[in-house]
Design a protein around this motif. Structure first.
Motif: not given
Length: 326
Positions: A271, A274-275, A278, A315-316, A318-320, A322-323
């Motif tokens: 995470l 990924l941040h 971003r 990317t955002c 996908y990150q959300s 994944y979280a």
């Protein structure tokens, strides 16, 4: 300026097994009793019954599996879309996708990379302007959602919630700076939004481009601090991973607990990476929009700025997702 999947299941219709009944005799007396329609061999009857039962079981199993997948998706979607932040993330990917689509459908020569005779000159002339308008209108909708941001920033200033759970004091200091920068960013964005929406009324006392540039300077401060915070968090996660290894080797924790902790650290590490991506996508657009003449004499062309924003939006999302993985 702007801040900041479900694959369709193909339903296979279960086919039912039809029992082919033997034909009636060709010659039969009027008073002769009609024989019962039974298979000549007992194994044929039992085999047909098994096939029909098996088909029905498979049909019910397939239907139950699809129903469970649908329920799981609906639960996931309700949880994901329950906050204004994730709503903005969804609108963000739509906004920049509309922009990309408007670019691809703009009148001009054939698009490189497409096979065949695809030519944008054959598209409806109003398609690209319509997509461009949808992109601009979605941006204004996202301005409205920022009305929810100020209380969250004030709460983070008072409680330190944006850096909770981390040991490094530098992360907490950066969290405070980030919260203060957003507490200033949101009101400035509201003023700029007023100028964009009602320019004839506000033109005498609001220069929307100037206020937007000032707000983006606050946002740039946030991005730089957020990037530095993620770097420090990755260093702390490395220390946690080493601590788990020592505890597992000494027998202080069981192997199962060690595996659970390693899994949590691995997820947090992903995470944070990924941040960082971003923040990297955000930085150049934020600097561009922070300059006094960003609207009339921008530092970067729109194609570069908006492409970076589209990459960040993907990317955002996908990150959300994944979280929320268990």
């Amino acid at each position: 300026m702007p801040l900041d999947q479900v694959q369709e299941e193909e339903r296979s219709e279960s086919s039912t097994v039809e029992l082919n009944m033997p034909p009636s005799p060709t010659s039969m007396g009027e008073n002769e009793p009609i024989p019962s329609l039974e298979p000549t061999d007992s194994w044929e009857d039992s085999n047909d019954g098994e096939e029909e039962t098996e088909t029905r079981v498979q049909s019910k199993s397939s239907s139950s599996s699809l129903s469970q997948k649908l329920d799981a998706f609906l639960i996931f979607w309700n949880e994901w879309s329950s906050s204004s932040l994730r709503t903005d993330q969804g609108l963000k990917i739509l906004q920049w996708s509309f922009w990309a689509a408007s670019r691809l459908t703009a009148p001009g020569p054939p698009v490189p990379g497409f096979r065949g005779n695809f030519n944008r000159r054959h598209l409806h002339p109003e398609l690209s302007p319509a997509l461009r308008k949808m992109y601009a209108d979605t941006s204004l909708v996202r301005y409205c959602l920022r009305l929810y941001g100020l209380p969250s920033s004030i709460e983070a200033i008072r409680s330190g919630s944006w850096s909770a759970g981390w040991d490094d004091p530098r992360i907490h200091k950066l969290g405070k700076i980030m919260a203060w920068s957003m507490a200033l960013y949101y009101p400035l964005e509201h003023v700029a939004f007023t100028g964009f929406v009602v320019p004839r009324i506000s033109r005498h006392f609001v220069d929307e481009n100037r206020w937007s540039a000032i707000s983006c300077r606050m946002w740039t401060t946030y991005i730089v601090c957020d990037f530095a915070s993620s770097v420090l968090k990755l260093k702390e996660l490395t220390k946690r991973r080493e601590q788990i290894a020592r505890e597992a080797q000494s027998g202080d924790i069981t192997n199962d607990k060690a595996d659970t902790k390693r899994s949590d650290v691995a997820k947090q590490t992903m995470l944070q990476k990924l941040h960082l991506a971003r923040c990297s996508f955000f930085l150049l657009p934020a600097i561009n929009w922070s300059l006094p003449k960003w609207a009339t004499d921008p530092l970067l062309p729109e194609s570069i700025v908006n492409s970076l924003m589209l990459a960040e939006a993907g990317t955002c999302i996908y990150q959300s997702f994944y979280a929320m993985r268990r």
